[in-house]
Design a protein around this motif. Structure first.
Motif, PDB file in Angstrom:
ATOM      1  N   ALA A  71     -35.713 -28.670  82.648  1.00 55.53           N
ATOM      2  CA  ALA A  71     -36.366 -27.381  82.898  1.00 55.53           C
ATOM      3  C   ALA A  71     -36.286 -26.459  81.679  1.00 55.53           C
ATOM      4  O   ALA A  71     -35.388 -26.569  80.846  1.00 55.53           O
ATOM      5  CB  ALA A  71     -35.733 -26.700  84.109  1.00 55.53           C
ATOM      6  N   THR A  72     -37.235 -25.551  81.622  1.00 57.68           N
ATOM      7  CA  THR A  72     -37.266 -24.533  80.568  1.00 57.68           C
ATOM      8  C   THR A  72     -37.134 -23.159  81.212  1.00 57.68           C
ATOM      9  O   THR A  72     -37.773 -22.882  82.243  1.00 57.68           O
ATOM     10  CB  THR A  72     -38.598 -24.591  79.791  1.00 57.68           C
ATOM     11  N   VAL A  73     -36.314 -22.298  80.629  1.00 57.44           N
ATOM     12  CA  VAL A  73     -36.152 -20.933  81.111  1.00 57.44           C
ATOM     13  C   VAL A  73     -36.891 -19.995  80.159  1.00 57.44           C
ATOM     14  O   VAL A  73     -36.706 -20.043  78.951  1.00 57.44           O
ATOM     15  CB  VAL A  73     -34.667 -20.527  81.186  1.00 57.44           C
ATOM     16  N   ARG A  74     -37.750 -19.158  80.734  1.00 61.37           N
ATOM     17  CA  ARG A  74     -38.475 -18.175  79.937  1.00 61.37           C
ATOM     18  C   ARG A  74     -38.133 -16.783  80.459  1.00 61.37           C
ATOM     19  O   ARG A  74     -38.299 -16.501  81.644  1.00 61.37           O
ATOM     20  CB  ARG A  74     -39.976 -18.429  80.021  1.00 61.37           C
ATOM     21  N   LEU A  75     -37.636 -15.923  79.575  1.00 64.36           N
ATOM     22  CA  LEU A  75     -37.280 -14.554  79.957  1.00 64.36           C
ATOM     23  C   LEU A  75     -38.492 -13.644  79.807  1.00 64.36           C
ATOM     24  O   LEU A  75     -39.255 -13.764  78.848  1.00 64.36           O
ATOM     25  CB  LEU A  75     -36.133 -14.041  79.085  1.00 64.36           C
TER      26      LEU A  75
END
Length: 303
Positions: free
Chosen positions: A125-129
């Motif tokens: 997974a990728t986390v984008r703020l």
């Protein structure tokens, strides 16, 4: 009957039908009351039917409005299911979790601690703020721009827990921020009763219950606050404090963001603490990435 009615129009109609009050419906929808009234009038013209009776007694559904309401509710429910399914597919394809916030959580490296645990559990997974304006107290959750969000409680509609779930990240005393030239600045601590006549900096009206919380309405005994200025960012808050436009309450963990040159904080007696939380839409609680991030947050905070 014209058939190209937008989902937004139906959402506005249902909100007014449920509240039977344009101002409350506007606050629930995060729009201005004049804009909501204008949109409802446009919908009535489009449909060729009056949906609400408006008079001195208040707002009531007309027979046409009462007939439309169950179909509008059904259409919105089906649309929400479709949008949720589409979002689920998109999230699975992208493997991306969008995390909203109005100000960075800071607080002892909380974000890196959550990220490391989340990455260990969901390495694909990728986390984008996403930084969100203070105009939106849900930090993007309400309009679907974010999947989870760091927010201050209370949330809109959160009393009954109908729309959002959350896990508390931190419970912190609220401090008073003020210019170092303010007459109260020389005190080591301040009673909130001594602040009732002070001008306060306030969040935008669209922040709703959160605006009330930072104005400490519950502790004012019914006395309305004096508003010195409205602020919608950390930078605006600092500038307004430094200029002496008012004082404001700030969570202990955020004090460092505004205690720059000319601004100080002091402990306040007589008010409840603030609560900072990671929140998500209740219908998204079963999504794997949302569950994994919430669990990582609990592990990182020991809650």
């Amino acid at each position: 009957m014209t058939t190209d009615v937008h989902v937004r129009d139906l959402r506005y109609f249902v909100a007014v039908a449920e509240e039977l009050h344009f101002t409350r419906a506007a606050e629930r929808l995060y729009v201005s009351q004049p804009a909501l009234s204008k949109q409802i009038r446009a919908l009535e013209r489009q449909l060729g039917a009056e949906l609400f009776r408006r008079d001195r007694q208040g707002v009531a559904l007309t027979p046409a409005g009462a007939a439309l309401l169950p179909y509008a509710e059904r259409l919105l429910a089906v649309w929400a299911e479709g949008a949720s399914a589409l979002a689920e597919v998109g999230a699975a394809e992208r493997g991306t979790l969008v995390v909203g916030m109005s100000t960075s959580p800071g607080r002892g490296g909380l974000l890196p601690a959550i990220r490391s645990r989340f990455t260990a559990a969901r390495p694909e997974a990728t986390v984008r703020l996403r930084q969100v304006s203070w105009d939106d107290p849900t930090a993007g959750l309400a309009d679907g721009d974010t999947d989870v969000a760091f927010v201050w409680l209370p949330l809109p509609e959160a009393t009954s827990g109908e729309r959002y779930d959350w896990t508390v990240v931190a419970e912190e005393p609220r401090l008073l921020a003020l210019a170092d030239t303010h007459p109260l600045a020389s005190r080591p601590h301040i009673d909130f009763a001594d602040l009732l006549d002070e001008p306060f900096l306030a969040l935008p009206p669209s922040a709703g219950r959160l605006r009330d919380h930072w104005l400490a309405l519950d502790e004012r005994g019914g006395r309305p606050p004096r508003i010195g200025a409205e602020i919608a960012s950390t930078e605006e808050t600092y500038e307004a404090l430094a200029a002496g436009l008012g004082v404001c309450l700030v969570a202990t963990g955020n004090a460092r963001l505004i205690t720059l040159g000319g601004v100080i904080t002091r402990p306040v007696h007589g008010i409840s603490p603030s609560r900072y939380a990671l929140a998500w839409r209740r219908e998204d609680g079963a999504r794997p990435l949302v569950r994994a991030y919430a669990e990582a947050c609990r592990l990182a905070t020991g809650r």
